[in-house]
Design a protein around this motif. Structure first.
Motif, PDB file in Angstrom:
ATOM      1  N   THR A  57      33.220  32.060  51.722  1.00  0.00           N
ATOM      2  CA  THR A  57      33.554  32.783  50.359  1.00  0.00           C
ATOM      3  C   THR A  57      34.561  31.567  49.854  1.00  0.00           C
ATOM      4  O   THR A  57      35.352  31.160  50.629  1.00  0.00           O
ATOM      5  N   GLY A  58      34.336  31.576  48.557  1.00  0.00           N
ATOM      6  CA  GLY A  58      35.443  30.458  47.999  1.00  0.00           C
ATOM      7  C   GLY A  58      34.928  29.118  48.043  1.00  0.00           C
ATOM      8  O   GLY A  58      35.858  28.083  47.570  1.00  0.00           O
ATOM      9  N   THR A  59      33.668  28.624  48.419  1.00  0.00           N
ATOM     10  CA  THR A  59      33.491  27.227  48.580  1.00  0.00           C
ATOM     11  C   THR A  59      32.383  26.547  47.379  1.00  0.00           C
ATOM     12  O   THR A  59      31.999  25.525  47.401  1.00  0.00           O
ATOM     13  N   GLY A  60      32.244  27.537  46.544  1.00  0.00           N
ATOM     14  CA  GLY A  60      31.509  26.980  45.467  1.00  0.00           C
ATOM     15  C   GLY A  60      30.199  27.619  45.308  1.00  0.00           C
ATOM     16  O   GLY A  60      29.314  26.761  44.396  1.00  0.00           O
ATOM     17  N   LYS A  61      29.650  28.616  46.018  1.00  0.00           N
ATOM     18  CA  LYS A  61      28.039  28.840  45.856  1.00  0.00           C
ATOM     19  C   LYS A  61      27.915  29.335  44.350  1.00  0.00           C
ATOM     20  O   LYS A  61      26.636  28.915  43.871  1.00  0.00           O
ATOM     21  N   THR A  62      28.564  30.272  43.855  1.00  0.00           N
ATOM     22  CA  THR A  62      28.196  30.881  42.630  1.00  0.00           C
ATOM     23  C   THR A  62      28.446  29.312  41.491  1.00  0.00           C
ATOM     24  O   THR A  62      27.802  29.336  40.429  1.00  0.00           O
ATOM     25  N   PHE A  63      29.249  28.536  41.658  1.00  0.00           N
ATOM     26  CA  PHE A  63      29.567  27.348  40.804  1.00  0.00           C
ATOM     27  C   PHE A  63      28.332  26.568  41.011  1.00  0.00           C
ATOM     28  O   PHE A  63      27.775  26.253  40.032  1.00  0.00           O
ATOM     29  N   ASN A  95      39.244  34.529  47.641  1.00  0.00           N
ATOM     30  CA  ASN A  95      38.740  34.180  46.406  1.00  0.00           C
ATOM     31  C   ASN A  95      38.913  35.260  45.207  1.00  0.00           C
ATOM     32  O   ASN A  95      38.616  36.423  45.473  1.00  0.00           O
ATOM     33  N   SER A  99      35.565  37.184  44.139  1.00  0.00           N
ATOM     34  CA  SER A  99      34.531  37.033  45.340  1.00  0.00           C
ATOM     35  C   SER A  99      33.202  37.816  44.971  1.00  0.00           C
ATOM     36  O   SER A  99      33.317  38.953  44.688  1.00  0.00           O
ATOM     37  N   SER A 100      32.253  36.971  45.050  1.00  0.00           N
ATOM     38  CA  SER A 100      30.911  37.993  45.099  1.00  0.00           C
ATOM     39  C   SER A 100      30.849  38.748  46.200  1.00  0.00           C
ATOM     40  O   SER A 100      30.715  38.090  47.569  1.00  0.00           O
TER      41      SER A 100
HETATM   42  N1  LIG Z   1      32.129  21.587  43.280  1.00  0.00           N
HETATM   43  C1  LIG Z   1      32.848  22.295  42.541  1.00  0.00           C
HETATM   44  N2  LIG Z   1      33.372  21.820  41.300  1.00  0.00           N
HETATM   45  C2  LIG Z   1      34.505  22.193  40.560  1.00  0.00           C
HETATM   46  N3  LIG Z   1      34.825  23.717  41.015  1.00  0.00           N
HETATM   47  C3  LIG Z   1      34.462  23.901  41.694  1.00  0.00           C
HETATM   48  C4  LIG Z   1      33.426  23.658  42.961  1.00  0.00           C
HETATM   49  N4  LIG Z   1      33.069  24.306  43.651  1.00  0.00           N
HETATM   50  C5  LIG Z   1      33.821  25.459  43.570  1.00  0.00           C
HETATM   51  N5  LIG Z   1      34.434  25.400  42.546  1.00  0.00           N
HETATM   52  C6  LIG Z   1      35.625  26.357  42.168  1.00  0.00           C
HETATM   53  O1  LIG Z   1      36.068  27.051  43.405  1.00  0.00           O
HETATM   54  C7  LIG Z   1      36.220  28.507  43.068  1.00  0.00           C
HETATM   55  C8  LIG Z   1      35.421  29.241  43.811  1.00  0.00           C
HETATM   56  O2  LIG Z   1      34.195  29.092  43.766  1.00  0.00           O
HETATM   57  P1  LIG Z   1      32.983  30.265  43.696  1.00  0.00           P
HETATM   58  O3  LIG Z   1      33.480  31.410  43.132  1.00  0.00           O
HETATM   59  O4  LIG Z   1      31.769  29.595  43.176  1.00  0.00           O
HETATM   60  O5  LIG Z   1      33.013  30.577  45.242  1.00  0.00           O
HETATM   61  P2  LIG Z   1      31.901  31.416  46.171  1.00  0.00           P
HETATM   62  O6  LIG Z   1      31.417  30.542  47.290  1.00  0.00           O
HETATM   63  O7  LIG Z   1      30.902  31.684  44.969  1.00  0.00           O
HETATM   64  O8  LIG Z   1      32.691  32.490  46.567  1.00  0.00           O
HETATM   65  P3  LIG Z   1      32.379  33.833  47.057  1.00  0.00           P
HETATM   66  O9  LIG Z   1      31.296  33.916  48.313  1.00  0.00           O
HETATM   67  O10 LIG Z   1      33.684  34.520  47.440  1.00  0.00           O
HETATM   68  O11 LIG Z   1      31.708  34.738  45.632  1.00  0.00           O
HETATM   69  C9  LIG Z   1      35.756  28.731  41.467  1.00  0.00           C
HETATM   70  O12 LIG Z   1      37.139  28.637  40.653  1.00  0.00           O
HETATM   71  C10 LIG Z   1      35.083  27.514  41.166  1.00  0.00           C
HETATM   72  O13 LIG Z   1      35.047  26.769  39.786  1.00  0.00           O
END
Ligand SMILES: Nc1ncnc2c1ncn2[C@@H]1O[C@H](COP(=O)(O)OP(=O)(O)OP(=O)(O)O)[C@@H](O)[C@H]1O
Length: 969
Positions: A197-203, A311, A314-315
């Motif tokens: 969680t929070g590693t940028g999947k949704t990004f 996060n 968080s999704s």
């Molecule tokens: N490659 C990247 N470049 C810039 N910002 C990033 C990148 N990856 C992640 N972030 C930032 O990190 C934060 C967390 O990212 P994100 O919400 O996409 O995580 P996630 O893996 O989808 O979390 P979760 O599983 O909890 O939903 C966001 O603010 C996002 O903009």
């Protein structure tokens, strides 16, 4: 001649001139036409001489004349037909070549993907955020990742591609693109974003408006490629989430009231061919990128997210986008209908670390379980095992037909660069190791790898070459098509067209005038360019056939209602419509949405009935099972499906297809804030049932809880992106059993106690049949208690759950108690003020009681009032000064000093009454024997007391401390 005489009858010189010119022109043109080609050549001189003759006759005028000539009925020219057939032959030959190239490209692309591996794993490292130090993850190169472990140990992971923290969305998508292209070739595909969680999947998947992620880019690429491919495609869009093991359609409006019907459950079914079908999932036909993007944004807004320790947004679910593609006229494709799934998986998390509890914990567990099931399935597929455990989770069941043979799978594993996330990073990388093609122990030698890379490069080059050739041929075809269009529209041969276009070279190019006609946003018609007196009347128009020819020539399926601008702007992609979409079928199973937006829908009906003849009809595909329900809705909305009018289109093969414009579907959400921007993510969830304020028996309460449970997934549904006002309005909907609370404001212990007290409380005046009011003379010193059916005893009121200090006074008051008195005697607010004054004034108990009696008269019994009063005094034992004095003392000293406490102002009671009070309280404890409401009361008082002492720094005073013993000693 009529025209001539009319013109001459005009008095104005200018008009006479124009009329004369026109006459001369027509005459000369008629002669020219008669004298064949040579005469046509003379036309130029003729017009130029006319222009010289009247200098104010500009090139625009000349062009207008050209238009007229073009639209004059042309006597069948064999030369024309020859030209046409020649062009058609050329186009056919070129199309054939393109198709051959397509087949070659498809084969090469497939070879390339096979070489790369049908299940590929990429790894993306999130950039460091502000305040984070460089962690243990290092991207060595484009395929190796180094992980620094403890004791200077390191481990290297190899992936198909490694994206370092600085990698761009463009860079990531360029690696994903071949898979998207293979989707147009008829392959199923799955693209996953996996990671902590929070590693940028949704990004990566969603991106931002500045740097869009894989989903929007995929949609764009699909449409672009579809246009390039020379075939007609039918594209449908669906979006769902798997939340706590339940499937939820993200395109269906959520019910706003409990009376609104729930959308039907999504059921995963397998068809006889082994394909997976999700019954009841809404599938909307999209004709261009923008429509699909709007639907995607809509779905994103409805997705479940919450704030967690890791996060803020968080999704909490797996978000799955399905794009289905059907192509009826490309037998060389692998299958007629195929699909791509784009999956933003829920974040894997160690619940120990996130310290999630309650629903967050359940969500975390559900996500982890399904992720592990997904890992098992991919692992089994990689190992070519005979049994693939698809059935272990809803996620793998849904993806069953898109994960196996003939499908392309791409897993993007995301890791955090943070030191503190090392454990999670190792877990994620191990997961990735497990699912990737190259397993430990089966590593390829460098030689094999370089050979493979060379082969891939070679294939890639060949593909690029073919792409160039295709583009070249496509341009040729476009030119020929334009020529053909001109031929059919004007009736002039190619040579004549050249002549005419040459004539008008002084003004804007002739082509432009016609292009403008076709591009609806410039609404100028050829008519408007004519001098006014030369414009055709309604009657003459039908004779010349000018309009008819223009319309037919430019767009064969154009509506007679001339809504050119809309079409020209939106339709960029050939879309098939479903001929079987007739009025037997209806619109929407989301009755609630239809109800809520009935007005909109009805308004749209009109638009729809007009649009039905257009090519850009959007389709919603519904399952057959809901035809009856849909029919009623459809009839309500008054919409009628129209069979496809374009004869060249093939019949639709979806039996249960209903027709609805995607715009109308989006209109159902018109009350939601704009969905055109980037979807804002907020933290609203339906989290807890909010009890109503009325007094309920435990039976009633249970019944309500049960009924709340029936609301199922919609209890938890997100109503995102709503203004606060809307949310409050939603809370105020009468009879609403559940409501929304902010995740970051969990109910406090105090809330829970207050709620429990309210639900247990039965005032004497509200006692129901099953409860009797007993006057326990002997044991409780006149205390009125409630005898519940189950044998437990309750006081007439549950006591306070905290102490509060009034600003203008120096005493601690048990304000909830005052509220309880108010509730039980149903007094007005003005009486309430009196109660507080009398109850806490420095007067003795008798005075207080008599004052209270005076206020309430017969409504409240003396014993009841007395009981309240005693309790309040017991709780109000310590005043502020005492607390301050004791702040220097140890717990032991406090315990010893408690009995020596001077009575506070509200405790000015004589010895006998003090003794009575003590007796009451002690007996109360004995009788209730640590159960029932009295016991809860005692606990609450203890908590209040302990809270106060804890606040002063006496941390070792726990809940077990017997506050009442202290009083007795
Ligand atoms: N490659 C990247 N470049 C810039 N910002 C990033 C990148 N990856 C992640 N972030 C930032 O990190 C934060 C967390 O990212 P994100 O919400 O996409 O995580 P996630 O893996 O989808 O979390 P979760 O599983 O909890 O939903 C966001 O603010 C996002 O903009």
């Amino acid at each position: 001649m009529v025209f001539f005489s009319l013109t001459f009858s005009s008095i104005q010189t200018k008009q006479v001139s124009l009329g004369l010119c026109t006459f001369i022109f027509f005459s000369s043109f008629a002669v020219c036409r008669m004298n064949s080609r040579k005469s046509v050549q003379n036309l130029k001189e003729t017009i130029h001489s006319l222009l010289g003759f009247k200098s104010h006759l500009t090139s625009t005028w000349a062009k207008s004349v050209c238009d007229i000539i073009k639209n004059l009925p042309h006597e069948g020219s064999t030369r024309n037909k020859n030209d046409e057939s020649k062009i058609k032959e050329e186009i056919a030959a070129l199309t054939d070549s393109i198709n051959q190239l397509n087949i070659q490209r498809r084969q090469l692309l497939n070879d390339l993907l096979e070489l790369k591996g049908t299940i590929r794993v990429f790894c993306r490292v999130r950039p460091l955020t502000f305040g984070e130090n460089l962690g243990p993850v290092v991207a060595l190169d484009t395929s190796n990742l180094l992980l620094k472990l403890a004791d200077n140990k390191t481990k290297t992971y190899t992936f198909d591609k490694v994206f370092n923290p600085g990698s761009s969305q463009d860079g990531v998508f360029s690696e994903v693109e071949p898979v998207i292209k293979s989707v147009l070739d008829g392959y199923n595909a799955c693209i996953f974003a996996y990671g902590q969680t929070g590693t940028g999947k949704t990004f990566t998947m969603e991106g931002t408006s500045d740097s869009p992620g894989i989903v929007p880019r995929t949609i764009e690429t699909l449409f672009k490629q579809a246009v390039d491919s020379n075939h007609s495609f039918l594209v449908t869009f669906s979006m769902l989430e798997i939340y706590l093991g339940n499937l939820r359609d993200l395109l269906v409006p959520q019910p706003m009231r409990t009376t609104d019907p729930l959308p039907p459950c999504l059921l995963i079914q397998t068809d006889p061919k082994g394909g997976t079908r999700i019954e009841n999932l809404v599938s909307i036909q999209v004709s261009d990128f923008h429509q699909a993007l709007k639907l995607y944004r809509l779905g994103c807004q409805l997705r479940s997210t919450a704030s967690t320790n890791s996060n803020t947004t968080s999704s909490r679910s797996h978000c799955m986008i399905r794009i289905s593609i059907t192509c009826f006229d490309a037998p060389e494709r692998r299958q007629e209908t195929n699909k791509i799934w784009l999956v933003d998986l829920g974040g894997s998390e160690r619940v120990m670390k996130t310290k999630a509890c309650g629903r967050r914990l359940d969500e975390g567990k559900a996500i982890n379980l399904s992720l592990s099931a997904l890992g098992d399935v991919i692992h089994a597929l990689q190992r070519k095992k005979t049994h693939i455990p698809y059935r272990n989770s809803k996620l793998t069941q849904v993806l069953k037909d898109s994960l196996g043979e003939g499908s392309k799978t791409l897993m993007l594993v995301h890791v955090s660069p943070k030191e503190g996330d090392l454990c999670e990073t190792i877990c994620s990388l191990n997961f990735a190791e497990r699912v990737k093609s190259v397993h430990l122990g089966h590593e390829e030698s460098n030689e094999v790898r370089s050979h493979k890379e060379a082969a891939m490069k070679n294939l890639q080059q060949k593909i690029e070459k073919i792409e160039d050739e295709r583009q070249h041929l496509r341009r040729k075809i476009k030119k020929l098509n334009d020529k053909l269009e001109e031929l059919t529209r004007t009736g002039l041969s190619l040579e004549e067209q050249e002549e005419l276009s040459h004539l008008s070279n002084e003004g804007p190019p002739l082509e432009l005038a016609f292009t403008k006609n076709r591009i609806g946003n410039v609404t100028t018609s050829s008519q408007s360019q004519l001098p006014r007196f030369m414009r055709s009347t309604i009657c003459s128009r039908s004779k010349t056939g000018m309009e008819h020819q223009t319309l037919v020539g430019s767009d064969p399926c154009h509506s007679r209602r001339k809504r050119q601008s809309r079409r020209a702007e939106s339709v960029t992609f050939p879309v098939k419509n479903n001929s079987e979409c007739n009025s037997d079928h209806s619109i929407s199973r989301s009755t609630c949405a239809v109800e809520l937006n009935r007005k909109t829908s009805i308004d749209n009906d009109t638009v729809y009935s007009q649009d039905a003849s257009d090519c850009d009809i959007q389709t919603v595909v519904f399952p057959e099972q809901h035809v009856s329900q849909l029919t009623s809705n459809h009839q309500r909305m008054g919409q009628v499906s129209h069979p496809e009018k374009n004869g060249s289109r093939k019949p639709n093969k979806c039996n249960s297809t209903k027709v609805l414009k995607a715009d109308q579907w989006l209109d159902l959400y018109k009350d939601e804030p704009s969905i055109s921007g980037s979807p804002p993510r907020n933290n609203w969830v339906l989290d807890m049932p909010i009890p109503e304020k009325k007094h309920r028996s435990s039976g009633q309460k249970k019944a309500e809880i049960l009924s709340n449970e029936k609301v199922s997934i919609y209890d938890f549904a997100m109503q995102r992106n709503r203004s606060k006002k809307q949310k409050q309005a939603a809370l105020q909907v009468p009879g609403r059993p559940v409501s929304e609370r902010l995740v970051d404001k969990p109910p406090t212990l105090k809330d829970l106690f207050a709620e429990e007290s309210r639900s247990n409380f039965i005032s004497p005046t509200h006692a129901t049949k099953g409860q009797t009011m007993k006057h326990q003379e002997d044991s409780l010193d006149g205390l009125l208690i409630v005898d519940n059916r189950d044998g437990s005893l309750s006081p007439p009121d549950s006591c306070c759950d905290g102490l509060e200090q009034f600003d203008n006074d120096d005493e601690f008051y048990a304000t909830p108690m005052v509220q309880a008195v108010k509730d039980s005697v149903q007094c007005s607010d003005s009486s309430m003020t009196k109660i507080s004054r009398y109850q806490f004034s420095p007067s003795d108990l008798d005075n207080s009681i008599s004052n209270l009696q005076e206020i309430f008269g017969v409504v409240a019994q003396p014993s009841e009032l007395e009981w309240y009063h005693k309790q309040v005094m017991a709780i109000g034992l310590a005043g502020k000064e005492d607390m301050a004095a004791y702040s220097q003392s140890s717990p032991k000293e406090i315990r010893q000093n408690l009995p020596k406490l001077k009575p506070q102002r509200s405790l000015l009671i004589d010895d006998k009454k003090q003794k009575d009070l003590r007796m009451t309280l002690i007996k109360s404890q004995e009788i209730t024997q640590n159960k029932g409401a009295c016991y809860i009361l005692k606990q609450k008082v203890q908590i209040s007391w302990a809270t106060a002492l804890l606040g002063l720094g006496f941390l070792d005073l726990g809940f077990d401390h017997d506050f009442f013993n202290g009083l007795i000693l």
